[in-house]
Enzyme design. Structure first.
Site, PDB file in Angstrom:
ATOM      1  N   HIS A  18     -12.338   0.035 -41.817  1.00 18.52           N
ATOM      2  CA  HIS A  18     -12.938   0.409 -40.524  1.00 18.52           C
ATOM      3  C   HIS A  18     -14.318   1.005 -40.749  1.00 18.52           C
ATOM      4  CE1 HIS A  18     -12.077   4.704 -41.069  1.00 18.52           C
ATOM      5  NE2 HIS A  18     -10.826   4.380 -41.420  1.00 18.52           N
ATOM      6  N   CYS A 126       3.384  13.880 -49.127  1.00 18.80           N
ATOM      7  CA  CYS A 126       3.000  12.933 -48.075  1.00 18.80           C
ATOM      8  C   CYS A 126       2.501  11.663 -48.743  1.00 18.80           C
ATOM      9  CB  CYS A 126       1.914  13.500 -47.165  1.00 18.80           C
ATOM     10  SG  CYS A 126       1.282  12.232 -46.037  1.00 18.80           S
ATOM     11  N   LYS A 303     -11.122  12.644 -35.576  1.00 15.91           N
ATOM     12  CA  LYS A 303     -11.454  11.907 -36.789  1.00 15.91           C
ATOM     13  C   LYS A 303     -10.960  10.471 -36.653  1.00 15.91           C
ATOM     14  CE  LYS A 303     -10.337  11.265 -41.497  1.00 15.91           C
ATOM     15  NZ  LYS A 303      -9.394  11.466 -42.579  1.00 15.91           N
ATOM     16  N   LYS A 306      -6.948   5.485 -39.475  1.00 16.41           N
ATOM     17  CA  LYS A 306      -6.030   4.381 -39.207  1.00 16.41           C
ATOM     18  C   LYS A 306      -4.695   4.902 -38.692  1.00 16.41           C
ATOM     19  CE  LYS A 306      -6.316   4.380 -44.161  1.00 16.41           C
ATOM     20  NZ  LYS A 306      -7.114   3.820 -45.200  1.00 16.41           N
TER      21      LYS A 306
HETATM   22  O1  ME8 Z   1      -9.211   8.536 -49.691  1.00 13.49           O
HETATM   23  N1  ME8 Z   1     -15.949   8.792 -41.207  1.00 13.49           N
HETATM   24  O2  ME8 Z   1      -9.270   6.238 -49.554  1.00 13.49           O
HETATM   25  P1  ME8 Z   1      -9.505   5.988 -47.994  1.00 13.49           P
HETATM   26  C1  ME8 Z   1     -16.660   8.652 -42.324  1.00 13.49           C
HETATM   27  N2  ME8 Z   1      -8.350   6.024 -51.978  1.00 13.49           N
HETATM   28  N3  ME8 Z   1     -16.163   8.175 -43.478  1.00 13.49           N
HETATM   29  C2  ME8 Z   1     -14.879   7.831 -43.493  1.00 13.49           C
HETATM   30  C3  ME8 Z   1     -14.050   7.940 -42.355  1.00 13.49           C
HETATM   31  C4  ME8 Z   1     -14.651   8.447 -41.166  1.00 13.49           C
HETATM   32  N4  ME8 Z   1     -13.975   8.588 -40.033  1.00 13.49           N
HETATM   33  N5  ME8 Z   1     -12.828   7.503 -42.675  1.00 13.49           N
HETATM   34  C5  ME8 Z   1     -12.876   7.117 -43.974  1.00 13.49           C
HETATM   35  C6  ME8 Z   1      -9.101   7.424 -50.180  1.00 13.49           C
HETATM   36  N6  ME8 Z   1     -14.117   7.308 -44.473  1.00 13.49           N
HETATM   37  C7  ME8 Z   1      -8.855   7.298 -51.672  1.00 13.49           C
HETATM   38  C8  ME8 Z   1     -10.134   7.593 -52.395  1.00 13.49           C
HETATM   39  S1  ME8 Z   1     -11.553   7.826 -54.653  1.00 13.49           S
HETATM   40  C9  ME8 Z   1     -11.196   8.013 -56.242  1.00 13.49           C
HETATM   41  C10 ME8 Z   1     -10.009   7.537 -53.899  1.00 13.49           C
HETATM   42  C11 ME8 Z   1     -14.574   7.003 -45.835  1.00 13.49           C
HETATM   43  O3  ME8 Z   1      -9.316   4.540 -47.784  1.00 13.49           O
HETATM   44  C12 ME8 Z   1     -14.991   8.276 -46.553  1.00 13.49           C
HETATM   45  O4  ME8 Z   1     -15.786   7.942 -47.630  1.00 13.49           O
HETATM   46  O5  ME8 Z   1      -8.690   6.922 -47.181  1.00 13.49           O
HETATM   47  C13 ME8 Z   1     -13.659   8.786 -47.041  1.00 13.49           C
HETATM   48  O6  ME8 Z   1     -13.766   9.755 -48.061  1.00 13.49           O
HETATM   49  C14 ME8 Z   1     -13.041   7.511 -47.536  1.00 13.49           C
HETATM   50  O7  ME8 Z   1     -13.477   6.508 -46.582  1.00 13.49           O
HETATM   51  C15 ME8 Z   1     -11.531   7.575 -47.601  1.00 13.49           C
HETATM   52  O8  ME8 Z   1     -11.035   6.284 -47.811  1.00 13.49           O
END
Ligand code: ME8
Length: 675
Positions: A18, A126, A303, A306
């Site tokens: 997204h 979780c 926020k 998903k």
């Molecule tokens: O946390 N606004 O993956 P993830 C801005 N796999 N950025 C956002 C956002 C939002 N509403 N939502 C997501 C993980 N992001 C782990 C990370 S790293 C070693 C492992 C972006 O799929 C933002 O960069 O949940 C956030 O930190 C990341 O997607 C989380 O992605």
């Protein structure tokens, strides 16, 4: 040559891409382009995080093998990102063999250095966050379950043998790291947050699971898999050759590590600024130079996530906006480091004001006038009166200052301020053109020198800004560059290498509109319809979310699932006894902010006690006397220790599922059956 190594988080493949994911990746891409244009040997890494219980469950719920599931989501990420022309040098997948071997090597080193030991873990887990919570951190559900404070879904109680990382020994070393390197955590507010967390003391961290099969086996003890964050964080070094032969192995790793900039959302700040440097130090490696935690895009004030289901659909976004428009908006509208509310209205306004009326208009009016008044050849600056000459000089000064200011802000990752600096030059030259009125000057042969000075100054401004903005607007700037009659790739030309005046004599190319103005009402109407469709699809999918399903749910073969129509028979329906009822009393329940307690007359000997989760939407006293529809033969169940003897029917509206009670327009007696 200076190097620059930049990373994004690797995204979970437990759900779909997204705007949030795209955002971090676009920012990283822009910084990578900026550094390359300024001569840095740049390596830009992004990728996907593909292990863990939640991914195992997501695959199960879809009836796919785990590998099929992760491959299909990775493909979705790559397809959604493809239009944006990302310049990542590598896409790491944590299911790749080289990564697994190298993550094991990191583990081995930390263990050899005495930072990993075996013990027993008991706690609440979780699977969505891949994080443990204490009972006091957990949120109590209405029915007494302990829920994840972020996802509000039940936590799993885990009790098993586990390897531990001696995080408790790192408190002093981490504080020293933060103090000696003020840029290690940015922005400042996040740094303070992490410092006070670490000062509060650190507990050892459980870093292996015996119950999770989909993960990297622990070296020499394959009954355990690595905690998904140990596996995931190590990607930043495994991708560039640590512990494997990627890109030339150790030598490549040594050249690039430590990373110059690790971009993350503030949601995963602690993992990157506490665990990650501790893992590295434990293995005898250096921490990265900077972890920058940006803010979150909110949607409707919450926020974007998903799990909540309020995400911005990338297909809708891409249908209506060019990739440059999205890049520009992301960098200009969100102050980097702070949260920002995403609305399509704001995006449309930015595109129309900044791109169509701003840069696009400057390009088209300048180039059109060169075509019309100068036979398509950029004139040398002509002789003009002292006043116009002075004003042209001021424009040049503004441009030169803006170019320098842009770089200063960009180097500090103040992207919106950098763009403000560029746009102040656009505004300045626009005013210069409007005041000088070249269309009038063109009518008077004596004013030829003035006309040429104005058009030359406008062209030079445009040329400098085009090179400056190449990292942000890669497609549009290349088009303008060619329309200016310039050769080569604008993203390979450092703005500082341009000299004022070099455009003289260049023949401008074919003039095409770069940023057509968007009809706000028309686009908004279309978007609303498309969003409603994609929202409905997401709600359907969310109902099948794995975390809600029992962990042991039997997988359904994909073909069967697809073939089974969603009909029930009339006999199935007849099993549900729906009756009309009237609310006699309604009251709140202490300490349960969602529940109301009703007594309802269903035409039976005694009224029923029924509980409903509508307290946030209805005042209880206003409901007394209201006719409602009740599922009368639902098995009684206890909520907050109180028995509920049925269920009141309500429609569920919008993203948040706002309840609207069902009722009748005509009079009905209590207890009438609905069929
Ligand atoms: O946390 N606004 O993956 P993830 C801005 N796999 N950025 C956002 C956002 C939002 N509403 N939502 C997501 C993980 N992001 C782990 C990370 S790293 C070693 C492992 C972006 O799929 C933002 O960069 O949940 C956030 O930190 C990341 O997607 C989380 O992605």
């Amino acid at each position: 040559m200076n190097k620059f190594y930049i990373t994004t988080p690797i995204y979970y493949v437990n759900s779909h891409p997204h705007l949030g994911h795209l955002y971090t990746t676009l920012v990283a891409d822009t910084v990578a382009r900026y550094k390359r244009q300024r001569g840095f040997e740049t390596f830009f890494l992004t990728g996907t995080d593909e292990h863990g219980l939640n991914i195992e469950r997501a695959a199960e719920s879809k009836g796919l093998s785990i590998k099929e599931h992760v491959d299909s989501i990775v493909n979705e990420f790559k397809t959604a990102f493809a239009p944006y022309g990302l310049t990542n040098d590598h896409w790491i997948r944590t299911t790749d063999d080289y990564h697994k071997r190298a993550a094991q090597e990191l583990w081995r080193r930390a263990k050899e250095n005495g930072y990993i030991y075996k013990g027993k873990y008991e706690g609440l887990y979780c699977a969505n966050c891949n994080e443990f919570y204490t009972e006091s951190e957990a949120k109590s559900g209405d029915d007494g379950t302990l829920n994840c404070p972020t996802h509000e879904r039940p936590l799993d109680r885990v009790a098993e043998e586990s390897y531990f990382f001696k995080l408790s020994e790192f408190q002093d070393r981490l504080i020293e790291l933060y103090e000696k390197n003020p840029n290690f955590i940015r922005p400042e507010t996040r740094r303070n947050e992490v410092m006070s967390f670490v000062r509060g003391g650190l507990n050892d961290l459980s870093i292996s699971r015996v119950s999770v099969k989909w993960g990297i086996p622990v070296p020499d003890d394959p009954a355990h898999t690595m905690y998904v964050w140990f596996d995931a964080l190590s990607n930043y070094i495994t991708a560039i050759g640590f512990g494997n032969e990627q890109f030339g192995g150790q030598q490549h790793f040594k050249k690039l590590w430590p990373a110059d900039l690790q971009l993350v959302g503030k949601d995963i700040l602690r993992f990157h600024t506490v665990y990650w440097p501790a893992f590295l130090i434990a293995a005898g490696l250096e921490p990265p130079k900077t972890v920058f935690a940006h803010g979150m895009w909110l949607s409707g004030g919450r926020k974007m996530s998903k799990t909540i289901g309020n995400v911005i659909d990338l297909a809708v976004l891409q249908k209506h906006f060019t990739t440059d428009a999205v890049r520009y908006f992301c960098l200009r509208d969100m102050v980097f480091g702070q949260d920002g509310d995403f609305t399509y209205e704001a995006l449309l306004d930015r595109v129309n004001a900044g791109l169509a009326n701003g840069l696009g208009n400057l390009a088209s009016r300048t180039l059109t006038m060169i075509g019309r008044y100068c036979d398509g050849v950029v004139p040398a600056p002509g002789n003009a009166d002292a006043e116009l000459t002075a004003r042209a000089g001021e424009v040049r000064e503004t441009v030169e200052q803006s170019v320098a200011q842009f770089d200063r802000e960009f180097d500090e990752y103040n992207f919106s301020r950098a763009l403000d600096a560029a746009w102040s030059a656009i505004e300045r030259v626009d005013k210069f053109i409007s005041d000088a009125k070249p269309w009038d000057l063109a009518k008077d042969a004596d004013k030829r020198g003035s006309l040429e000075l104005v058009l030359h100054t406008a062209t030079e401004t445009l040329r400098h800004l085009t090179a400056l903005l190449a990292p942000v607007l890669p497609n549009a700037t290349q088009e303008i560059w060619e329309q200016l009659g310039e050769a080569g790739k604008v993203n390979e030309i450092a703005p500082s290498a341009l000299q004022w005046g070099q455009s003289t004599g260049k023949r401008v190319g074919e003039i095409k509109p770069i940023f057509p103005k968007l009809d706000k009402k028309k686009v908004m109407d279309e978007i609303k319809q498309e969003e409603a469709v994609s929202q409905a699809a997401r709600t359907e999918e969310n109902k099948e979310q794995p975390a809600q399903a029992p962990a042991q749910a039997a997988p359904q073969p994909a073909s069967e699932a697809a073939a089974a129509p969603a009909y029930i028979t009339i006999d199935d329906f007849a099993k549900v006894e729906l009756r009309t009822g009237q609310i006699l009393t309604a009251e709140r329940i202490p300490k349960a902010d969602k529940l109301l307690k009703f007594t309802i007359d269903l035409g039976e000997a005694e009224p029923r006690q029924i509980l409903a989760g509508i307290a946030q939407y209805y005042e209880p006293e206003k409901l007394i006397g209201r006719k409602v529809i009740v599922v009368a033969n639902l098995a009684p169940r206890k909520l907050r220790g109180l028995e509920s003897q049925g269920m009141i029917l309500a429609a569920s509206i919008g993203e948040e599922g706002r309840p609207v009670l069902a009722g009748f327009l005509e009079e009905v007696p209590n207890g009438a059956k609905l069929k």
